[in-house]
Design an enzyme around this catalytic site. Structure first.
Site, PDB file in Angstrom:
ATOM      1  N   LYS A 158      -2.102   2.588   2.067  1.00 32.18           N
ATOM      2  CA  LYS A 158      -2.234   3.595   1.007  1.00 32.18           C
ATOM      3  C   LYS A 158      -0.871   4.182   0.654  1.00 32.18           C
ATOM      4  O   LYS A 158      -0.549   4.356  -0.520  1.00 32.18           O
ATOM      5  CB  LYS A 158      -3.216   4.691   1.443  1.00 32.18           C
ATOM      6  CG  LYS A 158      -4.671   4.215   1.396  1.00 32.18           C
ATOM      7  CD  LYS A 158      -5.616   5.095   2.191  1.00 32.18           C
ATOM      8  CE  LYS A 158      -7.000   4.452   2.272  1.00 32.18           C
ATOM      9  NZ  LYS A 158      -7.918   5.123   3.176  1.00 32.18           N
ATOM     10  N   ASP A 190     -11.726  10.275  -2.758  1.00 28.88           N
ATOM     11  CA  ASP A 190     -12.575   9.281  -2.084  1.00 28.88           C
ATOM     12  C   ASP A 190     -13.971   9.234  -2.707  1.00 28.88           C
ATOM     13  O   ASP A 190     -14.717   8.279  -2.506  1.00 28.88           O
ATOM     14  CB  ASP A 190     -12.708   9.629  -0.594  1.00 28.88           C
ATOM     15  CG  ASP A 190     -11.885   8.706   0.298  1.00 28.88           C
ATOM     16  OD1 ASP A 190     -11.592   7.580  -0.136  1.00 28.88           O
ATOM     17  OD2 ASP A 190     -11.552   9.107   1.416  1.00 28.88           O
ATOM     18  N   GLN A 229      -8.799  10.436   6.367  1.00 23.40           N
ATOM     19  CA  GLN A 229      -9.139   9.076   6.824  1.00 23.40           C
ATOM     20  C   GLN A 229     -10.290   9.119   7.833  1.00 23.40           C
ATOM     21  O   GLN A 229     -10.237   9.855   8.812  1.00 23.40           O
ATOM     22  CB  GLN A 229      -7.898   8.421   7.450  1.00 23.40           C
ATOM     23  CG  GLN A 229      -8.103   6.988   7.897  1.00 23.40           C
ATOM     24  CD  GLN A 229      -8.413   6.037   6.743  1.00 23.40           C
ATOM     25  OE1 GLN A 229      -7.785   6.096   5.696  1.00 23.40           O
ATOM     26  NE2 GLN A 229      -9.375   5.161   6.945  1.00 23.40           N
TER      27      GLN A 229
END
Length: 278
Positions: free
Chosen positions: A52, A119, A96
């Site tokens: 990322k 997300d 995460q």
């Protein structure tokens, strides 16, 4: 024999488009910044986080990195999220997953501002998707829609079967296919006659979490098959939920593992970051 849907190539095209958008935003004095929070040092999570960061750097998106120890208290993580929510120079926040067992994943996801939830996991954004309103969409299902569209695969009017009902892939996938006017069936581990149901699909999306479970017995001739799974086989090579060699000869299109859905997930995350500024 079908064609291979090259997620790597399509994600590269998207990255180039996003790079142009970011340059135009910079010319207007607008900067895009993603804050990535990792708790603990899970090796797979570290690989994802590094990918990322690299992609952010390539596109021109600023990235802030926060590493908390796996012993960190939940309050510490929630306090950091609150701080990032309030920062005007942060457009997107990504925590995460998975989190250590002592942390409540849903509570943590719910603490992120829906406007910064790139997300697409926040209940507000999930609810917006279910009633057709604007909001961030979970990156893997959104990436699959992009894969289909950019491969000129028509969704409207097609029989679509999603195997898997997770909050991150299965459920949002079904909603996105409905939004594109597909006729959708969600199947899962408790579904009876799974082979017969899967075999009805013009578009079969597999997110079942079992290596090579889907063989040609599950697939209608000429179907499009999207494999969301990722596993390591006995030879330590990556494979998906679909038995690629068995299914490829009878389908019209198939995503490989690796190089199919995976690269699209990160591309869509970057797309969400850019959208947060537009």
């Amino acid at each position: 024999m079908g064609k291979i849907i090259d997620g790597k190539k399509i994600s590269e095209q998207m990255k180039e488009e996003l790079k142009d958008k970011v340059e135009k935003l910079k010319a207007q004095g607008k900067k895009v910044t993603l804050a990535v929070v990792q708790v603990g040092d899970d090796p797979a999570s570290s690989v994802y986080v590094n990918n990322k960061k690299k992609t952010c750097a390539y596109i021109g998106i600023g990235s802030l990195s926060y590493e908390l120890s796996k012993e960190a208290k939940e309050e510490e993580l929630l306090s950091l999220i609150e701080e990032l929510n309030g920062r005007e120079d942060v457009n997107g926040i990504l925590v995460q997953l998975p989190l250590p067992p002592h942390m409540d994943e849903q509570k943590v996801i719910g603490a992120i501002s829906p406007k910064k939830d790139v997300d697409g996991f926040h209940p507000f954004n999930v609810g917006a998707l279910s009633i057709g309103q604007k909001g961030f969409v979970s990156c893997t299902p959104a990436g699959i829609i992009e894969l289909l569209k950019r491969s000129c695969i028509e969704i409207e009017g097609k029989e679509c079967v999603v195997i898997g009902r997770s909050n991150i892939v299965g459920k949002p996938m079904a909603l996105l296919l409905l939004r594109e006017n597909g006729t959708v069936t969600i199947a899962h581990s408790k579904t009876k006659n799974l082979k017969e149901i899967a075999k009805r699909a013009d578009i079969l999306i597999v997110a079942v979490g079992k290596a090579k479970m889907i063989t040609k017995e599950y697939v209608k001739e000429g179907a499009v098959v999207i494999d969301v799974g990722i596993h390591r086989n006995e030879q330590n090579k990556l494979c998906g939920d679909v038995d690629y060699e068995d299914v490829f000869p009878i389908c019209s299109a198939l995503t490989p593992v690796p190089g199919g859905v995976g690269p699209m997930t990160i591309a869509m995350l970057m797309n969400n970051c850019v959208e947060s500024v537009l």
